[in-house]
Design a protein around this motif. Structure first.
Motif, mmCIF file in Angstrom:
data_model
loop_
_atom_site.group_PDB
_atom_site.id
_atom_site.type_symbol
_atom_site.label_atom_id
_atom_site.label_comp_id
_atom_site.label_asym_id
_atom_site.label_seq_id
_atom_site.Cartn_x
_atom_site.Cartn_y
_atom_site.Cartn_z
ATOM 1 N N ASP A 154 -3.841 -55.088 -20.307
ATOM 2 C CA ASP A 154 -3.525 -54.404 -19.188
ATOM 3 C C ASP A 154 -3.421 -55.258 -17.998
ATOM 4 O OD1 ASP A 154 -3.746 -51.798 -17.183
ATOM 5 O OD2 ASP A 154 -4.157 -53.449 -15.845
ATOM 6 N N GLN A 155 -3.495 -57.145 -17.925
ATOM 7 C CA GLN A 155 -3.036 -57.664 -17.208
ATOM 8 C C GLN A 155 -1.804 -58.700 -17.657
ATOM 9 O OE1 GLN A 155 -5.979 -61.087 -17.047
ATOM 10 N NE2 GLN A 155 -6.833 -59.789 -15.821
ATOM 11 N N GLU A 156 -1.568 -57.551 -18.586
ATOM 12 C CA GLU A 156 -0.095 -58.242 -19.381
ATOM 13 C C GLU A 156 1.543 -57.393 -18.762
ATOM 14 O OE1 GLU A 156 1.371 -60.506 -21.437
ATOM 15 O OE2 GLU A 156 -0.985 -60.830 -21.040
ATOM 16 N N TYR A 157 1.527 -55.967 -18.074
ATOM 17 C CA TYR A 157 2.066 -55.414 -16.914
ATOM 18 C C TYR A 157 2.420 -55.839 -15.916
ATOM 19 C CZ TYR A 157 1.235 -50.894 -20.048
ATOM 20 O OH TYR A 157 0.602 -50.010 -20.921
ATOM 21 N N PHE A 158 2.917 -55.828 -15.878
ATOM 22 C CA PHE A 158 3.377 -56.030 -14.108
ATOM 23 C C PHE A 158 3.569 -57.899 -14.007
ATOM 24 C CE2 PHE A 158 2.084 -51.834 -13.210
ATOM 25 C CZ PHE A 158 3.346 -51.941 -13.230
ATOM 26 N N LYS A 159 3.333 -58.897 -14.716
ATOM 27 C CA LYS A 159 2.722 -60.236 -15.171
ATOM 28 C C LYS A 159 4.619 -61.076 -14.792
ATOM 29 C CE LYS A 159 -0.145 -63.033 -17.607
ATOM 30 N NZ LYS A 159 -0.650 -63.214 -19.235
ATOM 31 N N PRO A 160 4.638 -61.791 -13.596
ATOM 32 C CA PRO A 160 6.143 -61.987 -13.899
ATOM 33 C C PRO A 160 6.235 -62.796 -14.406
ATOM 34 C CG PRO A 160 3.565 -63.060 -12.478
ATOM 35 C CD PRO A 160 2.942 -62.343 -12.758
ATOM 36 N N THR A 182 -1.516 -46.813 -16.768
ATOM 37 C CA THR A 182 -1.502 -45.602 -18.019
ATOM 38 C C THR A 182 -3.162 -45.499 -18.038
ATOM 39 O OG1 THR A 182 -2.700 -47.672 -19.665
ATOM 40 C CG2 THR A 182 -0.045 -47.309 -19.331
ATOM 41 N N ALA A 183 -3.718 -44.973 -19.369
ATOM 42 C CA ALA A 183 -4.915 -44.286 -19.679
ATOM 43 C C ALA A 183 -5.410 -45.417 -19.761
ATOM 44 C CB ALA A 183 -4.210 -43.061 -20.585
ATOM 45 N N ASP A 184 -4.762 -46.719 -20.345
ATOM 46 C CA ASP A 184 -6.082 -47.431 -20.397
ATOM 47 C C ASP A 184 -6.731 -48.671 -19.657
ATOM 48 O OD1 ASP A 184 -6.230 -46.120 -23.631
ATOM 49 O OD2 ASP A 184 -4.470 -46.948 -24.188
ATOM 50 N N THR A 185 -5.785 -47.685 -18.346
ATOM 51 C CA THR A 185 -6.033 -49.204 -17.483
ATOM 52 C C THR A 185 -7.320 -49.467 -17.106
ATOM 53 O OG1 THR A 185 -3.630 -49.418 -16.355
ATOM 54 C CG2 THR A 185 -5.497 -49.577 -14.499
ATOM 55 N N PRO A 186 -8.000 -50.046 -16.598
ATOM 56 C CA PRO A 186 -9.604 -50.392 -16.231
ATOM 57 C C PRO A 186 -9.833 -50.476 -14.947
ATOM 58 C CG PRO A 186 -8.438 -52.275 -16.936
ATOM 59 C CD PRO A 186 -6.892 -51.867 -17.018
ATOM 60 N N CYS A 187 -10.724 -49.682 -14.643
ATOM 61 C CA CYS A 187 -11.230 -49.232 -13.385
ATOM 62 C C CYS A 187 -12.815 -49.490 -12.678
ATOM 63 C CB CYS A 187 -11.036 -47.776 -13.480
ATOM 64 S SG CYS A 187 -9.566 -47.332 -13.172
ATOM 65 N N VAL A 188 -13.183 -49.272 -12.400
ATOM 66 C CA VAL A 188 -14.252 -49.617 -11.619
ATOM 67 C C VAL A 188 -15.044 -47.961 -10.721
ATOM 68 C CG1 VAL A 188 -16.310 -50.889 -11.106
ATOM 69 C CG2 VAL A 188 -14.470 -51.732 -11.530
ATOM 70 N N ALA A 189 -15.731 -47.310 -11.343
ATOM 71 C CA ALA A 189 -15.922 -45.749 -10.874
ATOM 72 C C ALA A 189 -17.597 -47.288 -10.299
ATOM 73 C CB ALA A 189 -16.494 -45.498 -11.435
ATOM 74 N N ILE A 190 -17.376 -46.335 -8.696
ATOM 75 C CA ILE A 190 -18.415 -46.632 -7.626
ATOM 76 C C ILE A 190 -18.869 -45.191 -7.437
ATOM 77 C CG2 ILE A 190 -19.480 -48.147 -5.775
ATOM 78 C CD1 ILE A 190 -16.405 -49.381 -6.261
ATOM 79 N N LYS A 250 -13.223 -55.638 -22.603
ATOM 80 C CA LYS A 250 -12.290 -57.733 -21.947
ATOM 81 C C LYS A 250 -11.339 -57.418 -22.785
ATOM 82 C CE LYS A 250 -13.691 -62.081 -22.237
ATOM 83 N NZ LYS A 250 -14.629 -63.231 -22.451
ATOM 84 N N GLN A 251 -10.977 -56.549 -23.935
ATOM 85 C CA GLN A 251 -9.683 -56.107 -24.824
ATOM 86 C C GLN A 251 -8.755 -55.576 -23.948
ATOM 87 O OE1 GLN A 251 -10.166 -55.377 -28.281
ATOM 88 N NE2 GLN A 251 -10.682 -56.789 -28.941
ATOM 89 N N ASP A 252 -9.226 -54.163 -22.749
ATOM 90 C CA ASP A 252 -8.856 -53.669 -22.240
ATOM 91 C C ASP A 252 -8.072 -54.126 -20.783
ATOM 92 O OD1 ASP A 252 -8.752 -51.431 -23.838
ATOM 93 O OD2 ASP A 252 -10.953 -50.829 -22.688
ATOM 94 N N VAL A 253 -8.556 -55.153 -19.914
ATOM 95 C CA VAL A 253 -8.511 -56.422 -19.165
ATOM 96 C C VAL A 253 -7.689 -56.739 -19.285
ATOM 97 C CG1 VAL A 253 -9.094 -57.935 -17.305
ATOM 98 C CG2 VAL A 253 -10.775 -55.679 -18.019
ATOM 99 N N LEU A 254 -7.944 -57.585 -20.280
ATOM 100 C CA LEU A 254 -7.089 -58.800 -20.696
ATOM 101 C C LEU A 254 -5.285 -58.190 -20.738
ATOM 102 C CD1 LEU A 254 -8.768 -61.616 -23.080
ATOM 103 C CD2 LEU A 254 -8.059 -61.269 -20.685
ATOM 104 N N VAL A 301 -11.967 -48.169 -8.231
ATOM 105 C CA VAL A 301 -11.647 -49.056 -7.940
ATOM 106 C C VAL A 301 -10.176 -49.656 -8.786
ATOM 107 C CG1 VAL A 301 -11.018 -51.007 -7.562
ATOM 108 C CG2 VAL A 301 -13.013 -50.274 -6.024
ATOM 109 N N ILE A 302 -9.008 -49.153 -9.450
ATOM 110 C CA ILE A 302 -7.129 -49.497 -10.181
ATOM 111 C C ILE A 302 -7.385 -50.842 -10.156
ATOM 112 C CG2 ILE A 302 -5.921 -48.821 -11.238
ATOM 113 C CD1 ILE A 302 -6.302 -46.173 -9.595
ATOM 114 N N LEU A 303 -8.242 -51.593 -11.695
ATOM 115 C CA LEU A 303 -7.578 -53.203 -11.148
ATOM 116 C C LEU A 303 -5.856 -53.443 -11.313
ATOM 117 C CD1 LEU A 303 -10.627 -53.003 -12.408
ATOM 118 C CD2 LEU A 303 -10.100 -55.830 -13.320
#
Lengths: 299, 299
Positions: free
Chosen positions: B281-287, B211-219, B275-279, B250-252
């Motif tokens: 986003d981790q809910e998506y696709f969680k087994p 989504t637009a809120d998915t965390p990334c790292v730009a290098i 940190k909130q964005d990462v947490l 990198v798309i996390l």
């Protein structure tokens, strides 16, 4: 300045020109000595090449004794050498974080590692999935969390790089219990042992992440003059003598194109058989054929 | 002997000592000049450093004119230089195969490439999935096969390295049609443009690979003295000015552990928000949570 310098894969000359300059001007030089080894150069050869002493850093020193490594690195240059690239293992990001907290500048000098040089087997790096580690099984400890990861990779057609266990500076139980600092000789897992463990775990699972006939590429001493590749099935490679360490294995996924296959055929015993093995294995996890959406009736 | 020599990422001094020796003794030196560029060294600087001429090899020369590169390489040393590692792109396995068919020995000298040096962002290389390429969209050509690959990676929690398009020695349609060998200035995709294309394709699909809120790292400029990292969401990075090329993204995936997150927080504007964005986003696709198998009743 703290320099994190990748040494590459094999000989003392695999360091970069920039890396060598950093080593030359550092007042202390540490060599990380527990996640990998430089295949064709000893500590003495490195010392001769750098013209200065090299301090071996084992796991305890890096994980508990960062202070010693970082001592005065705000005023002097210190080099921390890592076989391959400095960012293969997590503990080195820990070292960077600690350095930054102490106001020490850090410069990273990258180099080849198994994670990119594995492309030398001819399979495109783009189509590798997650990497897994295979550890020595013991009587009571047979971890197989890698199995699910190979399955995940192969379901979407990706290859899996399997990194094989290295035991450096391990104590046996008796010496550990008695607090004696006596270490076992280093051990390096062979491709044949890795394949045996793959077969053993496959038998105990029902999910068929792979079979005994799944094609692989065995890579030994990558980047050394004695480098060798061997293509074969897991079953075939379980009887393969790959010679001196270090060994790695690639388990093929479905995404192996014609030119890549042609390259792999250079490394197998029986070209016709290996080609058949690859084509047969590609049928596993093959996505269902595309069916055009039903057109709406005109009338 | 044909030497395939990786140049690493940035400056002329990123070549390995062994690689430099091979260049020094080669009678012809080619530089592969269409899949990447050495960020901090020009052809002239390389020539000065090697003390010999460097011949630029474009796609036509490598793919059609291998014969010129391989000429007399059975009797003399020829070096073929590749930015990063020689096994990033397929065409070089092609060159190796052709050399072998002509009885020419080949030695590969590996080096760092984006494929392993990306670990410098602090995410473990083990948890990267397949790599994707993002090309410049044009009015009529907006390829998005990478979308499905990002989805596959993220479904199993893996990060995705996105390599951004490079256009070197491209002709415009008019010059191509008229057969004029006039080329456009080189173009390098920026992180912001990549993120805009990600957002555009996401809107047109319903599958929510990200989504637009998915965390990334730009290098940007990995391995250069001016290297910069930036953590943020796709939306945030679509407005980020990363400066000079080359850029990567990198798309996390879900598999980002505490120490890795701590490292990424060093590169963001607002630690609490990222940190909130990462947490989140981790809910998506969680087994699904593990449910113990129903025990058989004792009676």
């Amino acid at each position: 300045m703290l320099y994190l310098v990748g040494l590459g894969l094999s000989s003392e000359e695999d360091i970069t020109v920039r890396g060598l300059k950093a080593v030359k001007k550092s007042c202390r030089v540490y060599l990380e000595h527990y996640t990998s080894i430089l295949m064709a150069a000893s500590q003495e050869e490195l010392e001769k090449f750098y013209e200065k002493p090299v301090i071996l850093a084992d796991r305890e020193m890096v994980e508990t004794g960062c202070d010693e490594i970082l001592r005065d690195a705000d005023k002097q240059d210190v080099a921390f050498l890592v076989v391959g690239d400095p960012f293969g293992a997590t503990t080195h990001t820990d070292l960077v974080l600690r350095a930054k907290q102490q106001g020490i500048s850090v410069e990273v000098i990258h180099n080849a590692s198994i994670m990119n040089a594995v492309g030398a087997c001819g399979l495109q790096l783009y189509t590798f999935g997650q990497t897994v580690s295979m550890v020595f099984f013991t009587e009571n400890w047979r971890p197989d969390s890698w199995y699910e990861k190979i399955l995940e990779n192969r379901k979407i057609g990706l290859h899996t790089l399997v990194l094989l266990d290295i035991k450096v500076k391990e104590q046996n139980y008796e010496n550990m219990a008695r607090g004696r600092l006596i270490y076992e000789p280093p051990r390096y897992m062979s491709i044949s042992q890795c394949c045996e463990q793959l077969l053993e775990v496959d038998e105990s699972k029902g999910t068929k992440a792979y079979t005994a006939d799944t094609p692989c590429v065995a890579i030994s001493r990558l980047g050394c003059p004695t480098q060798r590749m061997k293509s074969g099935t897991i079953k075939e490679l379980s009887g393969y003598d790959a010679g001196e360490p270090l060994h790695s294995l690639v388990i093929l996924g479905r995404q192996c194109h014609e030119l890549e296959l042609e390259y792999l055929l250079e490394f197998c015993d029986d070209r016709r058989k290996f080609k058949q093995d690859v084509l047969r294995d590609q049928e596993y996890f093959k996505p269902a054929p595309w069916v055009p959406p039903a057109e709406e009736e005109d009338e």
